[in-house]
Design a protein around this motif. Sequence first.
Motif, short mmCIF file in Angstrom:
data_model
loop_
_atom_site.label_atom_id
_atom_site.label_comp_id
_atom_site.label_asym_id
_atom_site.label_seq_id
_atom_site.Cartn_x
_atom_site.Cartn_y
_atom_site.Cartn_z
N TRP A 37 0.85 -1.18 0.00
CA TRP A 37 0.00 0.00 0.00
C TRP A 37 0.89 1.24 0.00
O TRP A 37 1.90 1.30 0.70
CB TRP A 37 -0.89 0.02 1.24
N ALA A 38 0.52 2.21 -0.79
CA ALA A 38 1.25 3.47 -0.84
C ALA A 38 0.26 4.60 -1.04
O ALA A 38 -0.70 4.47 -1.81
CB ALA A 38 2.26 3.45 -1.98
N PRO A 39 0.49 5.73 -0.36
CA PRO A 39 -0.42 6.87 -0.53
C PRO A 39 -0.47 7.29 -2.01
O PRO A 39 0.55 7.33 -2.69
CB PRO A 39 0.20 7.98 0.31
N GLY A 40 -1.67 7.57 -2.48
CA GLY A 40 -1.84 8.01 -3.85
C GLY A 40 -1.94 6.89 -4.87
O GLY A 40 -2.21 7.14 -6.04
N GLN A 41 -1.71 5.67 -4.47
CA GLN A 41 -1.82 4.52 -5.37
C GLN A 41 -3.20 3.89 -5.21
O GLN A 41 -3.75 3.88 -4.12
CB GLN A 41 -0.75 3.46 -5.05
N PRO A 42 -3.76 3.34 -6.28
CA PRO A 42 -5.06 2.66 -6.15
C PRO A 42 -4.95 1.48 -5.18
O PRO A 42 -3.99 0.72 -5.24
CB PRO A 42 -5.34 2.16 -7.56
N ALA A 43 -5.93 1.35 -4.32
CA ALA A 43 -5.90 0.28 -3.31
C ALA A 43 -6.13 -1.09 -3.92
O ALA A 43 -5.72 -2.10 -3.35
CB ALA A 43 -6.94 0.56 -2.24
N ASP A 44 -6.78 -1.15 -5.06
CA ASP A 44 -7.12 -2.44 -5.66
C ASP A 44 -6.26 -2.76 -6.87
O ASP A 44 -6.70 -3.42 -7.80
CB ASP A 44 -8.60 -2.48 -6.03
N ARG A 45 -5.02 -2.33 -6.87
CA ARG A 45 -4.10 -2.59 -7.98
C ARG A 45 -3.80 -4.09 -8.03
O ARG A 45 -3.25 -4.65 -7.09
CB ARG A 45 -2.82 -1.79 -7.73
#
Length: 79
Positions: A37-45
């Motif tokens: 998980w990374a801020p600004g990245q889609p959570a469902d990648r």
Amino acid sequence: MALQQSINDTVQGLGFDLVETERSAGGLLRVTIDHPWAPGQPADRPVTVEDCERVTRQLQYVLEVEGVDYRRLEVSSPG
């Protein structure tokens, strides 16, 4: 514990999180990976087949160098 650490270091070095490692009596080594998980990245990648293939190839090399005995390696995502 050394096997778990080697797998974790390899997976993280490729930019993924190690979710689970499982060994069966039949020689199966199953590794589950996910995107961190990374801020600004889609959570469902999603983890792609290409991601699994890249991790598999690197783990095969590491496991061979370390002399780990296994029959089959499976790398997949939790979903």
